[in-house]
Scaffold this motif. Structure first.
Motif, mmCIF file in Angstrom:
data_model
loop_
_atom_site.group_PDB
_atom_site.id
_atom_site.type_symbol
_atom_site.label_atom_id
_atom_site.label_comp_id
_atom_site.label_asym_id
_atom_site.label_seq_id
_atom_site.Cartn_x
_atom_site.Cartn_y
_atom_site.Cartn_z
ATOM 1 N N VAL A 108 -34.249 43.873 -25.930
ATOM 2 C CA VAL A 108 -34.227 42.952 -24.753
ATOM 3 C C VAL A 108 -35.000 41.804 -25.286
ATOM 4 O O VAL A 108 -34.319 40.650 -24.919
ATOM 5 C CB VAL A 108 -35.054 43.432 -23.548
ATOM 6 C CG1 VAL A 108 -35.104 42.502 -22.406
ATOM 7 C CG2 VAL A 108 -34.482 44.591 -23.068
ATOM 8 N N HIS A 123 -32.430 38.849 -26.196
ATOM 9 C CA HIS A 123 -31.716 38.306 -24.982
ATOM 10 C C HIS A 123 -31.222 36.876 -25.117
ATOM 11 O O HIS A 123 -29.961 36.425 -24.933
ATOM 12 C CB HIS A 123 -32.065 38.411 -23.678
ATOM 13 C CG HIS A 123 -31.406 38.467 -22.496
ATOM 14 N ND1 HIS A 123 -30.498 39.406 -22.071
ATOM 15 C CD2 HIS A 123 -30.952 37.253 -21.860
ATOM 16 C CE1 HIS A 123 -29.637 38.977 -21.106
ATOM 17 N NE2 HIS A 123 -30.075 37.614 -20.981
ATOM 18 N N PRO A 124 -32.197 35.961 -25.431
ATOM 19 C CA PRO A 124 -31.596 34.742 -25.631
ATOM 20 C C PRO A 124 -30.960 34.186 -26.704
ATOM 21 O O PRO A 124 -30.376 33.004 -26.773
ATOM 22 C CB PRO A 124 -33.088 33.876 -25.533
ATOM 23 C CG PRO A 124 -34.230 34.755 -25.222
ATOM 24 C CD PRO A 124 -33.641 35.939 -25.517
ATOM 25 N N THR A 160 -28.492 36.119 -28.026
ATOM 26 C CA THR A 160 -27.088 36.635 -27.914
ATOM 27 C C THR A 160 -26.375 36.309 -26.717
ATOM 28 O O THR A 160 -27.107 35.546 -25.784
ATOM 29 C CB THR A 160 -27.448 38.298 -27.931
ATOM 30 O OG1 THR A 160 -28.187 38.731 -27.011
ATOM 31 C CG2 THR A 160 -27.882 39.121 -29.302
ATOM 32 N N ARG A 161 -25.086 36.726 -26.385
ATOM 33 C CA ARG A 161 -24.522 36.220 -25.565
ATOM 34 C C ARG A 161 -23.520 37.088 -24.578
ATOM 35 O O ARG A 161 -22.841 36.611 -23.661
ATOM 36 C CB ARG A 161 -23.784 34.851 -25.805
ATOM 37 C CG ARG A 161 -22.579 35.349 -26.848
ATOM 38 C CD ARG A 161 -22.009 34.029 -27.594
ATOM 39 N NE ARG A 161 -21.087 34.375 -28.344
ATOM 40 C CZ ARG A 161 -19.783 34.531 -28.267
ATOM 41 N NH1 ARG A 161 -19.406 34.139 -26.970
ATOM 42 N NH2 ARG A 161 -18.723 34.824 -29.050
ATOM 43 N N ALA A 162 -23.521 38.375 -24.702
ATOM 44 C CA ALA A 162 -22.544 39.348 -24.266
ATOM 45 C C ALA A 162 -22.811 39.215 -22.662
ATOM 46 O O ALA A 162 -23.840 39.603 -22.254
ATOM 47 C CB ALA A 162 -22.280 40.701 -24.721
ATOM 48 N N GLY A 163 -21.783 38.939 -21.951
ATOM 49 C CA GLY A 163 -22.219 39.071 -20.363
ATOM 50 C C GLY A 163 -21.406 39.910 -19.558
ATOM 51 O O GLY A 163 -21.279 41.052 -20.254
ATOM 52 N N PHE A 164 -21.354 39.763 -18.418
ATOM 53 C CA PHE A 164 -20.993 40.859 -17.408
ATOM 54 C C PHE A 164 -19.450 41.276 -17.916
ATOM 55 O O PHE A 164 -19.054 42.420 -18.100
ATOM 56 C CB PHE A 164 -20.718 40.354 -16.042
ATOM 57 C CG PHE A 164 -22.193 40.675 -15.385
ATOM 58 C CD1 PHE A 164 -23.094 39.850 -15.536
ATOM 59 C CD2 PHE A 164 -22.303 41.992 -14.700
ATOM 60 C CE1 PHE A 164 -24.415 40.165 -14.850
ATOM 61 C CE2 PHE A 164 -23.575 42.260 -13.938
ATOM 62 C CZ PHE A 164 -24.473 41.372 -14.223
ATOM 63 N N GLY A 201 -19.224 42.962 -21.304
ATOM 64 C CA GLY A 201 -19.967 44.164 -21.370
ATOM 65 C C GLY A 201 -19.265 45.333 -20.510
ATOM 66 O O GLY A 201 -18.872 46.299 -21.162
ATOM 67 N N GLU A 217 -23.721 43.674 -30.946
ATOM 68 C CA GLU A 217 -24.491 44.921 -30.840
ATOM 69 C C GLU A 217 -25.306 45.306 -32.120
ATOM 70 O O GLU A 217 -26.520 45.670 -32.333
ATOM 71 C CB GLU A 217 -23.977 45.939 -30.142
ATOM 72 C CG GLU A 217 -23.803 46.020 -28.664
ATOM 73 C CD GLU A 217 -25.379 46.051 -28.058
ATOM 74 O OE1 GLU A 217 -26.023 46.687 -28.312
ATOM 75 O OE2 GLU A 217 -25.601 45.205 -27.095
ATOM 76 N N ILE A 253 -28.053 42.917 -33.166
ATOM 77 C CA ILE A 253 -29.484 43.187 -32.314
ATOM 78 C C ILE A 253 -30.121 44.536 -32.804
ATOM 79 O O ILE A 253 -31.173 44.501 -33.056
ATOM 80 C CB ILE A 253 -28.787 43.596 -30.582
ATOM 81 C CG1 ILE A 253 -28.326 42.085 -30.122
ATOM 82 C CG2 ILE A 253 -30.071 43.942 -29.975
ATOM 83 C CD1 ILE A 253 -27.738 42.421 -28.823
ATOM 84 N N SER A 302 -24.502 47.672 -22.339
ATOM 85 C CA SER A 302 -24.251 46.552 -23.189
ATOM 86 C C SER A 302 -25.560 45.899 -22.967
ATOM 87 O O SER A 302 -26.792 46.084 -22.329
ATOM 88 C CB SER A 302 -23.043 45.852 -22.600
ATOM 89 O OG SER A 302 -23.670 45.323 -21.209
ATOM 90 N N ARG A 303 -25.451 44.580 -23.539
ATOM 91 C CA ARG A 303 -26.771 43.692 -23.379
ATOM 92 C C ARG A 303 -27.299 43.336 -21.931
ATOM 93 O O ARG A 303 -28.347 43.230 -21.611
ATOM 94 C CB ARG A 303 -26.274 42.424 -23.911
ATOM 95 C CG ARG A 303 -27.298 41.246 -23.806
ATOM 96 C CD ARG A 303 -26.898 40.061 -24.467
ATOM 97 N NE ARG A 303 -27.643 38.805 -24.414
ATOM 98 C CZ ARG A 303 -27.353 37.853 -23.281
ATOM 99 N NH1 ARG A 303 -26.060 38.040 -22.669
ATOM 100 N NH2 ARG A 303 -28.071 36.810 -23.402
ATOM 101 N N VAL A 304 -26.026 43.269 -21.051
ATOM 102 C CA VAL A 304 -26.417 43.402 -19.614
ATOM 103 C C VAL A 304 -26.940 44.305 -19.059
ATOM 104 O O VAL A 304 -28.279 44.179 -18.223
ATOM 105 C CB VAL A 304 -25.090 42.673 -18.878
ATOM 106 C CG1 VAL A 304 -25.265 42.930 -17.277
ATOM 107 C CG2 VAL A 304 -24.412 41.430 -19.485
#
Lengths: 251, 355
Positions: A101, A104-105, A107-111, A114, A125, A128, B219-221
């Motif tokens: 977590v 988070h700042p 990386t960029r995968a969004g909704f 995802g 991933e 990360i 996922s990250r989210v």
């Protein structure tokens, strides 16, 4: 170079002047400590810097940009990471996930990415995962990677919290009483971790109660009393400062 | 790792096929009607589970979003525009020339002219998205009981609106909603000839929904959402825009509920105010709570079982009372859901199932 500059920070809670026009700067690469008796306004000052508490007046500039009106998540993204006095591990997540977590700042995968599990997120991933494991290794807690973080010993949780904060590749790390609740062995361990973090080129600003920790590792110290700055200098200067001796030992 | 999480989904698919084969073999095809409806409701349940279990928010207004979807689609596909076209109404003429109107006849041979279900569905989704944002921005600033009260208020407003507005059929609701055409001759319809096909359509929709949400939580989210649930201020300090994540999750969840409303309305051919009522919202929350909040599989399986039993009429006229009672019992004895009861937990741990 002055990395972080606090200028005339002010905060009142009703009739209590918790932080009274406090100013100081933090040079790049140093470990700087803010000390003071209970209720001196140390943690309040910290919360003002990291944006989790709104300030009444004054400014904070970080890397020559004013950040005092930004939200906490924006401040975090600008390269300032923090830890909490009462370690705030994410419930229901392993140590490794907690550290992830922290990235988070960066990386960029969004909704959409995802939900659709887009191929480019796989590489992200992996990045990360690798970086989080590397940080756990750096803090010597990789063996706890897959254990739920809240079930670890206090000292170990503190290390996970450090790893989580470092995961965002911060320029500066704010540590809120990192030795709180730790025994003397764990405190010595934390001191070693902090100097190791400094060796990575990360500036550290900490609020602390434990004098031994502060005197051992800090390059500079700011002393607060009743919300006001009463002294600033190197550990030996502070140890010989009469005002400081007065507030700690009484007259 | 990327594929391992989909193994249970393959299991779900096989189970759904198995159920169909059993009903075919035993000549109890009629079960498929309720199973199809249950699957669409499952879509709503997993969406609500995302909000409650992963983002840590509560919504007592999800039947409202279901209603927005169902009613928008039903109203647009049952409004008869043939007189408006005949009198040369410019908007209707433009819509007709764009090919988004459907010409048909009702059973009395009168001409019908209504908006194509796909367009109606799209309109329903857009309306839901807009409303979810409009509601979510102010309401998600609230926490705990206050958020529950605010979403409850929203649910009541939607219920009163559909009960009072003429184009939504007032207390009667809307009936004669046309089928939702898919490919070839297959459509989402309650028509008995297409019962098996419709069962599989609903199963596929549910599985796609489940895959999307499983992907999201892994996922990250998903990590950020779990972090918000775990310690919100710490998530904030880690650079997670907590307000945005909560809002987007709420909207995704609302869209799932709305889509369930659209598809179920076309399947049953109608919708009535009680479908959008507060008692339904409470039932959905109860189901997610029983499933154990942060478990899509738990919520889905409980949802499938209880909704099916309810639709089969097993609870009789005590339907709402049964769900209320279940909710009280769960809160008292298994607040983490029945899958987290000690003896079941041990079973789960032995399986090494961590999701």
């Amino acid at each position: 170079m002055t990395l972080l500059k606090i200028d005339a920070m002010d905060k009142r809670f009703g009739g209590l002047h918790a932080v009274n026009s406090v100013s100081f700067g933090v040079e790049q690469g140093v470990i700087k400590a803010v000390i003071g008796p209970n209720g001196a306004g140390k943690t309040t000052l910290f919360n003002l810097i990291s944006g989790s508490l709104p300030h009444d007046s004054g400014t904070v500039s970080f890397q020559n940009k004013q950040i005092s009106d930004l939200k906490p998540y924006q401040i975090a993204r600008s390269g300032m990471a923090r830890t909490f006095q009462n370690i705030k591990m994410f419930h229901g997540m392993t140590a490794l996930e907690n550290v992830k977590v922290g990235m988070h700042p960066r990386t960029r995968a969004g909704f959409w990415a995802g939900m659709l599990n887009l191929p480019w997120t796989w590489a992200e991933e992996k990045k990360i995962h690798d970086r989080a494991m590397e940080l756990l290794h750096l803090l010597e807690i990789e063996e706890f990677a897959h254990i739920e973080a809240t079930s670890l010993a206090f000292g170990q949780q503190r290390a996970v919290e450090f790893a989580r904060a470092l995961a965002s590749d911060p320029k500066i790390l704010l540590l809120d009483e990192p030795a709180a609740g730790l025994n003397i062995y764990e405190t010595a361990e934390v001191a070693r971790l902090i100097t190791r973090i400094q060796a990575q080129g990360i500036t550290v600003l900490l609020v602390e109660h434990d004098m031994s920790l502060v005197m051992d590792i800090s390059d500079e110290i700011v002393v607060l009393s009743f919300g006001e700055k009463i002294a600033e200098g190197t550990p030996s200067e502070i140890q010989h400062n009469e005002d400081v001796i007065k507030i700690y030992l009484g007259e | 790792m990327a594929l391992k999480k989909h193994l249970p989904i393959a299991g779900l698919g096989l189970a759904l096929i198995g159920v169909q084969l059993i009903t075919a073999a035993t000549g109890s095809d009629y079960y498929l009607t309720q199973l199809t409806m249950t699957a669409y409701l499952g879509l709503l349940i997993i969406g609500l589970c995302l909000v409650m279990g992963y983002a840590g928010q509560i919504s007592l207004g999800h039947a409202g979003f279901f209603g927005i979807g169902g009613y928008t689609s039903a109203a647009l596909t049952t409004v008869n525009l043939s007189n408006a076209l005949a009198s040369g109404q410019p908007v209707v003429r433009t819509l007709d020339s764009l090919g988004i109107l459907v010409h048909g006849q009702n059973i009395y041979g009168e001409t019908l002219l209504y908006i194509h279900p796909w367009v109606a569905c799209l309109a329903a989704i857009i309306a839901t998205t807009v409303i979810a944002f409009a509601i979510g921005i102010p309401v998600l600033k609230l926490k705990g009981h206050y958020l529950a009260m605010a979403t409850l208020g929203f649910g009541i407003i939607i219920y009163r609106i559909v009960l009072a507005v003429e184009i939504f059929g007032e207390a009667d609701g809307i009936s004669d909603v046309p089928p939702f055409p898919l490919i070839a001759n297959i459509a989402i319809t309650g028509d008995i000839d297409q019962r098996v096909a419709n069962y599989y359509i609903s199963a596929i929709v549910l599985i796609i929904g489940m895959i999307l949400l499983q992907n999201l939580i892994h996922s990250r989210v998903g990590r950020a959402l779990t972090a918000i649930h775990g310690a919100e201020d710490a998530a904030d300090a880690m650079g997670v825009n907590t307000a945005k994540y909560k809002l987007y999750t709420f909207v995704v969840s609302a869209v799932f509920a709305s889509l369930a409303g659209v598809l179920l309305t076309h399947y049953t051919g109608g919708i009535s105010p009680s479908d959008a009522g507060v008692m339904k919202s409470i039932r959905f929350v109860a189901i997610v709570a029983i499933g154990g909040m942060a478990s899509l599989w738990g919520a889905l399986s409980i949802g499938l079982i209880l909704n099916f039993m309810s639709l089969r009429g097993l609870f009789g006229s005590y339907d709402d009372a049964v769900f209320g009672t279940i909710l009280i019992i769960i809160m008292l004895f298994a607040p983490d859901g029945i899958l987290r009861l000690p003896f079941l937990q041990k079973l789960m741990d032995r399986r090494g199932d961590k999701s």
